[in-house]
Write a protein that holds these residues in place. Structure first.
Motif, PDB file in Angstrom:
ATOM      1  N   ARG A 241       4.767  -5.520   0.459  1.00 41.40           N
ATOM      2  CA  ARG A 241       4.342  -4.673  -0.671  1.00 41.40           C
ATOM      3  C   ARG A 241       4.699  -3.223  -0.402  1.00 41.40           C
ATOM      4  O   ARG A 241       5.155  -2.498  -1.281  1.00 41.40           O
TER       5      ARG A 241
ATOM      6  N   PHE B  95       3.395  -0.252  -7.473  1.00 42.16           N
ATOM      7  CA  PHE B  95       2.429  -0.647  -8.503  1.00 42.16           C
ATOM      8  C   PHE B  95       2.078   0.534  -9.398  1.00 42.16           C
ATOM      9  O   PHE B  95       1.881   1.654  -8.923  1.00 42.16           O
TER      10      PHE B  95
ATOM     11  N   PHE C 284      -0.977   1.048 -12.246  1.00 43.50           N
ATOM     12  CA  PHE C 284      -2.130   0.353 -12.833  1.00 43.50           C
ATOM     13  C   PHE C 284      -2.562   1.016 -14.135  1.00 43.50           C
ATOM     14  O   PHE C 284      -2.291   2.184 -14.394  1.00 43.50           O
TER      15      PHE C 284
ATOM     16  N   ASN D  75      -5.806   4.480 -10.660  1.00 40.39           N
ATOM     17  CA  ASN D  75      -6.212   4.256  -9.261  1.00 40.39           C
ATOM     18  C   ASN D  75      -5.705   5.345  -8.321  1.00 40.39           C
ATOM     19  O   ASN D  75      -5.143   5.059  -7.262  1.00 40.39           O
TER      20      ASN D  75
ATOM     21  N   ARG E 234       3.943   7.721  -7.211  1.00 41.27           N
ATOM     22  CA  ARG E 234       3.489   6.973  -6.034  1.00 41.27           C
ATOM     23  C   ARG E 234       4.227   5.631  -5.948  1.00 41.27           C
ATOM     24  O   ARG E 234       4.557   5.155  -4.864  1.00 41.27           O
TER      25      ARG E 234
ATOM     26  N   ASP F 262       1.092  -2.581 -14.755  1.00 41.23           N
ATOM     27  CA  ASP F 262       0.083  -3.449 -15.376  1.00 41.23           C
ATOM     28  C   ASP F 262      -0.640  -2.681 -16.470  1.00 41.23           C
ATOM     29  O   ASP F 262      -1.493  -1.851 -16.180  1.00 41.23           O
TER      30      ASP F 262
END
Lengths: 413, 248
Positions: free
Chosen positions: B86, B92, B94, B98, B160, B172
């Motif tokens: 990962r 990612f 979100f 986050n 990020r 997501d």
């Protein structure tokens, strides 16, 4: 992730909740400072007592009436209180081979009166070898002479406290006739001041008189309360003890297996007893202080638990960007250790500070001169305990954090 | 030359045991996503798209079937191996950003590189600054997360996701918490990243967003229902320009 980054993260987390981190630390601070203070007090008291004992001749032996404590179960038996006699004293003087000083002792007490001044206290009947055995010296005047002892002369040596009580006008006590109860007694010397013992006993509140005078004119007794002797050296004290014991057993006509009606205690034994008593006392005090350290540790665990729950999403995020189980674990462990070690450091400073302030105050404002000292090993011990506390109480919350499922953690509300 | 496959799914099944029942969240899903694609994964709730996202993101492993990420088979990997994967291959984004609280933009962006000991502190800072400049926040490097708007926070989150130069960006519902205008600003950013050659997977239930991607995969009842190449890709920048500017 390397260790520097972990430290950065942990420091940031502590900094983000300054008040909470401080309150958590407070438990450790109080725990460590009390352990340090207790150890300093304990080792200080021990050092003080040892120093007091050091003044006494290292080969000193005390011949005391009554059987060993082991024989009597610690009970004081009145029928054995008069077993040390004049005859014993003379036998010791005649036969003993390893002694350099022998001093019979009797105890009494009385009212000391000089004009309008009054003071009551104890009187010790001794001979002029008492000072050497006991490490005392005369600051003014002289010790009474052998002749004065033989002649039951009404002379006395007084301590500084007695001087202060009886000579409030600052007059020279030497040569003054004071009264002890109704008996007029001439002061021939003043003892050099020794201050208080670690237990607070005033060593200057003392009156010495020839034992003959006390026996004849005060207590009307023909036995001794003790015979204080000094072996020629510390090494000879065991031999001297055996020698004296044999002499007295013969005098008392004791056969093999008979219960001995006297005992001989050496200073060495007393020293080791004091040593072990003080060690136990110090340990006990430290254990009590240690309980507060334990409570502080539980405080850390509690806060770390709350912190893990609060930061569940953060943990999820860290996992999603690649933090491994070991990274999360280390992060929370390091946080707990940082809190406990920082608390420990502050605790050491506060504990040492209070110890030295207490020592300063005692030295300058009271008669209690306890040599309070923070020893390096107590500091190291506290640090060790703090680190272990951090690891121990941080482990479970850290484990909980590291075992979170990243998916659940990310969705945690 | 055919672009190389970044994501290869082959018969992915994922079962959950809930009490005594077994729930089949995914019932055999297969598809391949190549480098440089901008794929929307659609589906109603319960369709299995969240489960699929977790598997694609290596947060979860399939019960059966094979998943290769950038050529690496994931199913048999340990938890730690997946964490490292990962860290290197996935970015990612979100719905709820986050970001770390009370932490500056640049520190938030640095986070993934903190877990990569091969990257020095200096390189980490440089790459974080570059990523923030890329998403248009070059002037807000030291703003803390609570001093930023939702759109800015999502940009920090995208920076990020970019900072480790991942094989794929997984978003997501990345626009789910934003108003229409800000959503399109974010979509513009995604289209720009796509134009630069990034592989993007955007999971959403909003069909409008699919119009701005190159391919739409629709899930229903744990199965792939539709896999469609988008012939008419809309330009998010144009749409943004056409939106009325809100006045307070």
């Amino acid at each position: 992730m390397n260790i520097t980054n972990l430290f950065k993260i942990a420091l940031k987390a502590i900094g983000a909740n300054k008040m909470r981190s401080f309150l958590t630390m407070l438990g450790i601070i109080i725990g460590v400072s009390s352990v340090i203070i207790m150890l300093a007090l304990g080792t200080g008291s021990k050092a003080t007592i040892m120093q007091e004992i050091e003044d006494v001749d290292p080969g000193a032996l005390m011949i005391i009436p009554g059987p060993e404590y082991e024989e009597t179960g610690g009970n004081w038996l009145p029928e054995y209180s008069q077993t040390i006699t004049q005859a014993d004293y003379h036998s010791i003087l005649d036969k003993s081979k390893y002694l350099k000083a022998v001093c019979p002792m009797v105890y009494s007490s009385g009212q000391f009166i000089n004009g309008k001044n009054n003071h009551s206290g104890s009187v010790q009947g001794v001979n002029n070898e008492f000072l050497d055995i006991n490490g005392l010296s005369i600051s003014e005047g002289d010790m009474f002479t052998d002749a004065e002892v033989k002649g039951s002369a009404k002379v006395c040596i007084i301590g500084k406290t007695v001087v202060d009580k009886l000579f409030t006008n600052g007059a020279d006590p030497i040569g003054t006739v004071i009264r002890i109860n109704t008996m007029p007694v001439r002061v021939v010397g003043v003892l050099k001041s020794k201050g208080r013992t670690a237990f607070g006993q005033d060593q200057d509140d003392i009156v010495l008189m020839p034992y003959t005078t006390v026996m004849k004119r005060m207590t009307s007794q023909n036995y001794f309360d003790m015979i204080y002797v000094a072996a020629t050296s510390k090494e000879m004290s065991q031999l001297a003890k055996q020698d004296v014991t044999e002499i007295l057993r013969e005098n008392h006509k004791l056969k093999e297996g008979d219960m001995q009606d006297f005992r001989v205690n050496s200073l060495e034994e007393a020293t080791s007893m004091v040593d072990s008593v003080m060690n136990i006392l110090t340990l006990l005090l430290s254990c009590i202080a240690g309980i507060s350290l334990l409570v502080g540790g539980i405080g850390i665990m509690n806060i770390m638990y709350v912190s893990v729950t609060e930061r569940t999403r953060e943990i999820g995020l860290r996992m999603s960007v690649g933090a491994r189980t070991v990274d999360i674990m280390s992060q929370f462990l390091i946080e707990a250790i940082l809190i406990s070690v920082t608390g420990g450091l502050i605790g050491v400073l506060i504990g040492a500070g209070i110890s030295y302030i207490a020592r300063f105050v005692m030295m300058h404002f009271t008669d209690y001169h306890i040599l309070i000292a923070v020893e390096p090993w107590t500091v190291l011990l506290s640090f060790g305990i703090c680190t272990i506390t951090g690891v121990f109480f941080g482990w479970y919350p850290a484990k909980k954090a590291a075992n979170l499922d990243p998916i659940d953690a990310l969705r945690y509300e | 030359m055919e672009p190389k496959p970044v994501i290869e799914l082959d018969g992915i099944r994922r079962d959950f045991v809930v009490g005594e029942e077994t729930v089949h969240a995914l019932r055999g899903v297969s598809f391949t996503i190549h480098e440089g694609e901008f794929v929307t994964i659609m589906g109603t709730s319960g369709s299995g798209k969240s489960t699929l996202l977790n598997i694609l993101g290596c947060l979860d492993t399939p019960t059966s079937g094979e998943y290769r990420l950038d050529g690496t088979p994931v199913r048999t990997m340990s938890k730690t191996q997946r964490a490292v994967l990962r860290n290197r291959k996935i970015g990612f984004v979100f719905q709820s950003y986050n970001l770390l609280a009370k932490t500056t933009a640049v520190e938030n962006v640095e986070l993934p590189l903190m877990y990569n000991s091969a990257v020095s502190a200096r390189e980490r800072r440089e790459r974080a600054v570059t990523a923030l400049q890329r998403v248009g926040l070059g002037d807000r490097l030291n703003h803390k997360s609570n001093q930023m708007s939702g759109g800015q926070m999502q940009r920090v989150a995208i920076a990020r996701a970019l900072v480790n130069d991942p094989a794929v960006i997984l978003a997501d519902e990345a626009t789910g918490n934003l108003d229409t205008r800000t959503s399109f600003e974010i979509l513009v950013l995604f289209q720009q990243l796509h134009a630069e050659g990034r592989t993007i997977i955007f999971v959403t239930h909003n069909p409008e967003i699919a119009q701005y991607s190159t391919r739409t995969i629709t899930l229903s009842d744990g199965k792939l229902r539709e896999d469609r190449i988008n012939d008419n890709i809309l330009d998010a920048a144009e749409k943004l320009a056409s939106l009325p500017i809100e006045e307070d």
